[in-house]
Design a protein around this motif. Structure first.
Motif, PDB file in Angstrom:
ATOM      1  N   SER A  51       0.831  -1.033  -0.006  1.00 42.30           N
ATOM      2  CA  SER A  51       0.049   0.039   0.036  1.00 42.30           C
ATOM      3  C   SER A  51       0.803   1.358   0.132  1.00 42.30           C
ATOM      4  O   SER A  51       0.569   2.093  -0.622  1.00 42.30           O
ATOM      5  CB  SER A  51      -1.103  -0.099   1.275  1.00 42.30           C
ATOM      6  OG  SER A  51      -1.607   1.224   1.464  1.00 42.30           O
ATOM      7  N   ARG A  52       2.131   1.344   0.798  1.00 43.24           N
ATOM      8  CA  ARG A  52       2.933   2.352   0.804  1.00 43.24           C
ATOM      9  C   ARG A  52       3.252   2.681  -0.437  1.00 43.24           C
ATOM     10  O   ARG A  52       3.632   3.636  -1.029  1.00 43.24           O
ATOM     11  CB  ARG A  52       3.920   1.936   1.859  1.00 43.24           C
ATOM     12  CG  ARG A  52       4.888   3.262   1.996  1.00 43.24           C
ATOM     13  CD  ARG A  52       6.257   2.891   2.558  1.00 43.24           C
ATOM     14  NE  ARG A  52       6.867   2.067   1.978  1.00 43.24           N
ATOM     15  CZ  ARG A  52       7.692   2.196   1.009  1.00 43.24           C
ATOM     16  NH1 ARG A  52       7.650   3.555   0.394  1.00 43.24           N
ATOM     17  NH2 ARG A  52       8.272   1.296   0.392  1.00 43.24           N
ATOM     18  N   LEU A  53       3.906   1.456  -1.249  1.00 45.36           N
ATOM     19  CA  LEU A  53       4.537   1.747  -2.568  1.00 45.36           C
ATOM     20  C   LEU A  53       3.522   2.272  -3.578  1.00 45.36           C
ATOM     21  O   LEU A  53       3.890   3.098  -4.346  1.00 45.36           O
ATOM     22  CB  LEU A  53       4.931   0.225  -2.978  1.00 45.36           C
ATOM     23  CG  LEU A  53       5.430   0.237  -4.401  1.00 45.36           C
ATOM     24  CD1 LEU A  53       6.647   1.129  -4.497  1.00 45.36           C
ATOM     25  CD2 LEU A  53       5.699  -1.250  -4.769  1.00 45.36           C
ATOM     26  N   MET A  54       2.399   1.798  -3.461  1.00 42.19           N
ATOM     27  CA  MET A  54       1.381   2.532  -4.604  1.00 42.19           C
ATOM     28  C   MET A  54       0.846   3.661  -4.288  1.00 42.19           C
ATOM     29  O   MET A  54       0.774   4.653  -5.002  1.00 42.19           O
ATOM     30  CB  MET A  54       0.197   1.282  -4.502  1.00 42.19           C
ATOM     31  CG  MET A  54       0.278  -0.151  -4.822  1.00 42.19           C
ATOM     32  SD  MET A  54       0.933  -0.131  -6.559  1.00 42.19           S
ATOM     33  CE  MET A  54      -0.330   0.232  -7.380  1.00 42.19           C
ATOM     34  N   PHE A  55       0.827   3.975  -2.852  1.00 43.11           N
ATOM     35  CA  PHE A  55       0.520   5.228  -2.420  1.00 43.11           C
ATOM     36  C   PHE A  55       1.432   6.281  -2.854  1.00 43.11           C
ATOM     37  O   PHE A  55       1.223   7.429  -3.309  1.00 43.11           O
ATOM     38  CB  PHE A  55       0.226   5.364  -0.912  1.00 43.11           C
ATOM     39  CG  PHE A  55      -0.416   6.937  -0.433  1.00 43.11           C
ATOM     40  CD1 PHE A  55      -1.519   7.206  -0.402  1.00 43.11           C
ATOM     41  CD2 PHE A  55       0.554   7.476   0.053  1.00 43.11           C
ATOM     42  CE1 PHE A  55      -2.128   8.466   0.125  1.00 43.11           C
ATOM     43  CE2 PHE A  55       0.298   8.985   0.521  1.00 43.11           C
ATOM     44  CZ  PHE A  55      -1.228   9.178   0.483  1.00 43.11           C
ATOM     45  N   THR A  57       3.529   6.129  -5.259  1.00 41.02           N
ATOM     46  CA  THR A  57       3.621   6.396  -6.779  1.00 41.02           C
ATOM     47  C   THR A  57       2.575   6.924  -7.337  1.00 41.02           C
ATOM     48  O   THR A  57       2.418   6.818  -8.691  1.00 41.02           O
ATOM     49  CB  THR A  57       4.302   5.080  -7.317  1.00 41.02           C
ATOM     50  OG1 THR A  57       3.132   3.923  -7.059  1.00 41.02           O
ATOM     51  CG2 THR A  57       5.797   4.662  -7.002  1.00 41.02           C
ATOM     52  N   ASN A  58       1.451   7.132  -6.635  1.00 39.82           N
ATOM     53  CA  ASN A  58       0.117   7.664  -7.045  1.00 39.82           C
ATOM     54  C   ASN A  58       0.047   9.256  -7.273  1.00 39.82           C
ATOM     55  O   ASN A  58       0.440   9.805  -6.092  1.00 39.82           O
ATOM     56  CB  ASN A  58      -0.972   7.121  -6.284  1.00 39.82           C
ATOM     57  CG  ASN A  58      -2.449   7.396  -6.852  1.00 39.82           C
ATOM     58  OD1 ASN A  58      -2.971   8.534  -6.510  1.00 39.82           O
ATOM     59  ND2 ASN A  58      -2.849   6.651  -7.497  1.00 39.82           N
ATOM     60  N   ALA A  59       0.053   9.716  -8.390  1.00 43.30           N
ATOM     61  CA  ALA A  59      -0.007  11.016  -8.358  1.00 43.30           C
ATOM     62  C   ALA A  59      -1.167  11.940  -7.778  1.00 43.30           C
ATOM     63  O   ALA A  59      -0.837  12.966  -7.187  1.00 43.30           O
ATOM     64  CB  ALA A  59      -0.079  11.564  -9.929  1.00 43.30           C
ATOM     65  N   ASP A  60      -2.228  11.543  -7.571  1.00 42.21           N
ATOM     66  CA  ASP A  60      -3.358  11.743  -7.000  1.00 42.21           C
ATOM     67  C   ASP A  60      -3.108  12.003  -5.268  1.00 42.21           C
ATOM     68  O   ASP A  60      -3.351  13.043  -4.680  1.00 42.21           O
ATOM     69  CB  ASP A  60      -4.736  11.526  -7.304  1.00 42.21           C
ATOM     70  CG  ASP A  60      -5.104  11.590  -8.616  1.00 42.21           C
ATOM     71  OD1 ASP A  60      -4.676  12.588  -9.332  1.00 42.21           O
ATOM     72  OD2 ASP A  60      -5.943  10.804  -9.076  1.00 42.21           O
ATOM     73  N   SER A  61      -2.491  10.861  -5.004  1.00 42.15           N
ATOM     74  CA  SER A  61      -2.260  10.874  -3.533  1.00 42.15           C
ATOM     75  C   SER A  61      -1.246  11.852  -3.227  1.00 42.15           C
ATOM     76  O   SER A  61      -1.199  12.289  -1.902  1.00 42.15           O
ATOM     77  CB  SER A  61      -1.895   9.380  -3.325  1.00 42.15           C
ATOM     78  OG  SER A  61      -2.694   8.383  -3.444  1.00 42.15           O
ATOM     79  N   ASN A  62      -0.152  12.046  -3.925  1.00 40.74           N
ATOM     80  CA  ASN A  62       0.701  13.081  -3.574  1.00 40.74           C
ATOM     81  C   ASN A  62       0.711  14.368  -4.043  1.00 40.74           C
ATOM     82  O   ASN A  62       1.480  15.137  -3.898  1.00 40.74           O
ATOM     83  CB  ASN A  62       2.160  12.546  -4.126  1.00 40.74           C
ATOM     84  CG  ASN A  62       2.608  11.067  -3.487  1.00 40.74           C
ATOM     85  OD1 ASN A  62       3.179  11.132  -2.491  1.00 40.74           O
ATOM     86  ND2 ASN A  62       2.421  10.140  -4.089  1.00 40.74           N
TER      87      ASN A  62
END
Length: 236
Positions: A51-55, A57-62
């Motif tokens: 989940s941390r890895l996907m979060f 690398t997610n543009a919207d999350s960051n």
């Protein structure tokens, strides 16, 4: 050599103790339950790391939290953000007792005239160990209290209400504090103080929402691809 021998002996002793405790403990506790907890911990760790890895690398999350969204959150929830200790604004000075212009410094630091503050910075800092101007920002009282050798008792709020100027001499130094503004414990935090807390809360909220959606997406993908087949009522 002696240190190396001591280190080796400590390592060996710890290893032996671990083996003995593990052997004794395994005969007296439910190892099946331990294995289940280890497996659950392993699952949680794998899920958290994925989940941390996907979060990350997610543009919207960051994407950056807008200042407007932070302020709206603050205004909507301001009563949640209460001070656990007083905040102050003012001027703090630590000077040597024999500073050449100490008497003038004592007169200027309590002045509300900006010209007097400027004069402190330009002409009276000889012998001054620490000068901190913070009339334009809030500081937690505990940060300032740690710099001044005083006993204020159990209630900082009661002390500060009656001591807006503090002057203490000890150990060859004079400590001066002028408090221009005070927010007592229990007051609503100013926005600039609550802001980093709000940012952390909103980021955590994003992360929690992302985790929920990620789990649902993985589940839905497995159903639609036929990887899993549900043959009972899941009540969803």
């Amino acid at each position: 050599r002696d240190d190396s021998i001591k280190l080796a002996r400590t390592y060996i002793r710890n290893w032996i103790e671990f083996q003995l405790i593990s052997e004794v403990a395994s005969k007296n506790i439910d190892m099946d339950n331990i294995d289940k907890m280890v497996e659950q911990y392993r699952f949680d760790l794998i899920m958290w790391e994925y989940s941390r890895l996907m979060f990350d690398t997610n543009a919207d999350s960051n994407s950056q939290l807008s200042e407007d969204s932070l302020f709206v959150h603050y205004e909507t929830n301001r009563n949640r953000y209460k001070l656990s200790s007083p905040l102050i604004k003012g001027i703090y000075i630590k000077a040597e007792d024999n500073a050449p212009r100490l008497a003038e410094l004592k007169r200027l630091y309590i002045s509300a005239d900006s010209a007097d503050v400027e004069k402190i910075e330009k002409t009276t800092l000889t012998g001054v160990v620490h000068f901190d101007y913070f009339r334009d920002r809030w500081i937690d009282w505990a940060q300032v209290e740690a710099r001044i050798p005083i006993e204020i008792g159990a209630s900082p709020d009661d002390y500060l209400r009656t001591h807006r100027q503090i002057e203490v001499s000890q150990g060859g130094y004079t400590y001066l504090l002028d408090i221009s503004d005070l927010l007592p414990s229990g007051s609503v935090m100013p926005y600039e103080v609550a802001r980093p807390i709000i940012i952390e809360e909103m980021k955590n909220s994003r992360r929690e929402e992302f985790d929920i959606n990620l789990r649902k997406q993985i589940y839905d993908d497995a159903i639609s691809s036929g990887k899993i087949e549900i043959r009972c009522d899941m009540g969803i």
